[in-house]
Write an enzyme that holds these catalytic residues in place. Structure first.
Site, short mmCIF file in Angstrom:
data_model
loop_
_atom_site.label_atom_id
_atom_site.label_comp_id
_atom_site.label_asym_id
_atom_site.label_seq_id
_atom_site.Cartn_x
_atom_site.Cartn_y
_atom_site.Cartn_z
N THR A 102 0.82 -1.21 0.00
CA THR A 102 0.00 0.00 0.00
C THR A 102 0.85 1.26 0.00
O THR A 102 1.98 1.26 0.52
CB THR A 102 -0.90 0.00 1.26
OG1 THR A 102 -1.49 1.29 1.41
CG2 THR A 102 -0.13 -0.31 2.53
N ASP A 103 0.27 2.34 -0.52
CA ASP A 103 0.96 3.65 -0.47
C ASP A 103 1.10 4.15 0.97
O ASP A 103 1.90 5.04 1.25
CB ASP A 103 0.21 4.69 -1.32
CG ASP A 103 -1.23 4.96 -0.89
OD1 ASP A 103 -1.72 4.32 0.07
OD2 ASP A 103 -1.88 5.82 -1.52
N GLU A 104 0.32 3.56 1.89
CA GLU A 104 0.35 4.05 3.27
C GLU A 104 1.69 3.78 3.96
O GLU A 104 1.99 4.38 4.99
CB GLU A 104 -0.82 3.46 4.07
CG GLU A 104 -2.16 3.85 3.47
CD GLU A 104 -3.34 3.67 4.40
OE1 GLU A 104 -3.15 3.68 5.63
OE2 GLU A 104 -4.45 3.52 3.89
N TYR A 155 -1.78 -0.44 10.93
CA TYR A 155 -2.00 -1.13 9.65
C TYR A 155 -0.81 -0.91 8.73
O TYR A 155 -0.21 -1.86 8.21
CB TYR A 155 -3.29 -0.62 8.99
CG TYR A 155 -3.37 -0.91 7.51
CD1 TYR A 155 -3.52 -2.21 7.04
CD2 TYR A 155 -3.26 0.12 6.55
CE1 TYR A 155 -3.57 -2.49 5.68
CE2 TYR A 155 -3.32 -0.15 5.20
CZ TYR A 155 -3.48 -1.45 4.76
OH TYR A 155 -3.52 -1.73 3.41
N LYS A 157 2.10 -3.50 7.19
CA LYS A 157 2.33 -3.66 5.75
C LYS A 157 3.79 -3.35 5.42
O LYS A 157 4.42 -4.05 4.63
CB LYS A 157 1.40 -2.77 4.93
CG LYS A 157 -0.08 -3.11 5.02
CD LYS A 157 -0.45 -4.47 4.48
CE LYS A 157 -0.36 -4.57 2.98
NZ LYS A 157 -0.89 -5.87 2.47
P1 NAD Z 1 -10.21 -6.96 2.14
O1 NAD Z 1 -10.21 -6.67 3.60
O2 NAD Z 1 -11.42 -6.66 1.32
O3 NAD Z 1 -9.90 -8.51 1.90
C1 NAD Z 1 -8.91 -9.20 2.64
C2 NAD Z 1 -9.15 -10.69 2.42
O4 NAD Z 1 -8.11 -11.40 3.13
C3 NAD Z 1 -10.48 -11.18 2.97
O5 NAD Z 1 -11.11 -12.03 2.02
C4 NAD Z 1 -10.11 -11.95 4.21
O6 NAD Z 1 -11.01 -13.00 4.53
C5 NAD Z 1 -8.72 -12.46 3.86
N1 NAD Z 1 -7.88 -12.73 5.03
C6 NAD Z 1 -7.66 -11.91 6.09
N2 NAD Z 1 -6.86 -12.53 6.98
C7 NAD Z 1 -6.54 -13.73 6.46
C8 NAD Z 1 -5.73 -14.81 6.91
N3 NAD Z 1 -5.08 -14.77 8.07
N4 NAD Z 1 -5.62 -15.90 6.11
C9 NAD Z 1 -6.29 -15.97 4.92
N5 NAD Z 1 -7.08 -14.99 4.47
C10 NAD Z 1 -7.20 -13.87 5.22
O7 NAD Z 1 -8.93 -6.23 1.57
P2 NAD Z 1 -8.70 -5.51 0.15
O8 NAD Z 1 -9.21 -4.13 0.25
O9 NAD Z 1 -9.17 -6.41 -0.92
O10 NAD Z 1 -7.11 -5.43 0.13
C11 NAD Z 1 -6.32 -6.46 -0.46
C12 NAD Z 1 -4.86 -6.10 -0.30
O11 NAD Z 1 -4.62 -4.83 -0.90
C13 NAD Z 1 -4.42 -5.98 1.15
O12 NAD Z 1 -3.15 -6.55 1.26
C14 NAD Z 1 -4.37 -4.48 1.41
O13 NAD Z 1 -3.41 -4.17 2.38
C15 NAD Z 1 -3.99 -3.97 0.03
N6 NAD Z 1 -4.43 -2.60 -0.24
C16 NAD Z 1 -5.77 -2.29 -0.29
C17 NAD Z 1 -6.16 -0.99 -0.59
C18 NAD Z 1 -7.61 -0.61 -0.69
O14 NAD Z 1 -7.91 0.55 -1.03
N7 NAD Z 1 -8.56 -1.51 -0.46
C19 NAD Z 1 -5.20 0.01 -0.82
C20 NAD Z 1 -3.86 -0.33 -0.74
C21 NAD Z 1 -3.49 -1.64 -0.48
#
Ligand code: NAD
Length: 324
Positions: free
Chosen positions: A127-129, A151, A155
């Protein structure tokens, strides 16, 4: 030749878009996909319904911290695309233990298994964070990491662990760092679906602080396309920023969402700011553009309108998650 891809967190927001794309008409015809997901509150099996019957798809209900399970799965796959995470900053302010367990220990479990079985590619979605708040300009991949929330700290830790496995053991680790994603199938705890579903339910939405925090918005499909560029054409040990190109303050975003659902500012309640709320994130995506030809293609206003329409039409998807 068929490539067997293990996708962690594939029942979540971005992971499910990724998997549906891989197995959809625009996808890479020569893949088999296994989703490993523990189905936390954020994982939704319905997100995978469109591909459940595809013989190239398998779902494993399990935890990325489960060493024997992860070991067995990685042994059977050629590539890993790692989305699984605890992903909601507000929750990490309330308690970070689960963030450390999944985001750091889970990463370690995957890396240790990857070391034993040497998959060809391991893409880690970050993430950009991790760069922390930037007042002006945009973070590049070589900037120092200054995570502001638990968080972001977990990451950043996972990024550093992954890079250490590349440096020490030569694992083919590729890291992506994206901006805030938006689109369909996003859990209603996140700001856009939270505001849309709350307004559609006739309630007031809470706007943090002065509403001046700035975020850069990336459509989830642009993100997924960028991850594919990195999986197919990226290089070992490299980091790629993925920006969306639309910067908005939370107040500007709120105005667009109010407009989209036909509500006014009387539907907004200004609430105390989140503790440690980073003011602005922005990434420079010049590297992935120059090296892999990435550019965000989705028009923000059209895609936001599509997103709002999807939530309007899919109340049965989100109502159980909001208790409405
Ligand atoms: P989300 O919370 O919608 O989905 C996360 C998924 O991971 C869920 O299906 C959950 O059940 C699964 N999960 C959580 N813990 C687990 C574990 N211990 N074992 C197996 N599965 C597990 O998240 P997202 O928004 O789809 O984000 C996906 C990735 O992208 C993450 O790594 C997040 O840090 C990164 N990200 C997201 C954003 C955003 O805007 N949503 C921005 C930057 C980075």
């Amino acid at each position: 030749m068929t490539t067997r891809i293990l996708v962690t967190g594939g029942a979540g927001f971005i992971g499910s878009h990724y998997v549906r794309t891989l197995l959809g008409p625009r996808g890479d015809g020569s893949v088999r996909v296994t989703v490993l997901d523990s189905l936390t509150y954020a994982g939704n099996p319905a997100n995978l319904d469109p591909i459940r019957g595809d013989e190239r798809f398998a779902f494993v209900h399990g935890d990325i911290c489960d060493t024997p399970l992860v070991d067995r799965l990685i042994a059977d796959h050629d590539q890993i695309v790692h989305f699984a995470a605890e992903s909601h900053v507000d929750r990490s302010v309330l308690g970070a233990a689960e963030f450390v367990r999944t985001n750091v220990m889970g990463m370690q479990t995957l890396l240790a298994a990857a070391l034993r079985h040497a998959p060809r590619v391991f893409v880690h979605i970050s993430t950009d964070e991790v760069y922390g708040s930037v007042d002006v300009g945009a973070s590049t991949e070589t900037d120092p990491l200054r995570p502001g929330s638990a968080y972001a700290a977990t990451k950043a830790s996972s990024d550093l662990l992954a890079l250490s496995y590349h440096h020490t053991h030569g694992l083919d680790i590729r890291i992506t760092r994206c901006s805030n994603n938006y689109g369909t199938h996003q859990h209603p705890e996140k700001v856009i679906p939270r505001f849309v579903t709350t307004l559609l339910s006739g309630h007031r939405v809470p706007l943090y602080g002065d509403g001046g925090n700035l975020r850069n918005w990336l459509h989830v499909q642009d993100h997924v396309d960028a991850v594919e560029l990195v999986r197919k054409g990226g290089s070992p040990g490299e980091i790629y920023n993925i920006g969306g190109g639309t910067e908005l303050s939370n107040k500007e975003l709120t105005a667009l969402l109010l407009d989209a659902v036909g509500a006014g500012w009387d539907s907004v309640e200004f609430v105390a700011d989140r503790k440690g709320h980073d003011r602005r994130y922005a990434v420079d995506h010049g590297k992935i553009t120059a090296l892999l030809g990435y550019r965000p293609r989705r028009d923000f206003r059209d895609s936001l309108a599509e997103t709002v329409a999807w939530y309007r039409d899919h109340r049965s998807w989100w109502a159980p998650l909001t208790g409405s």
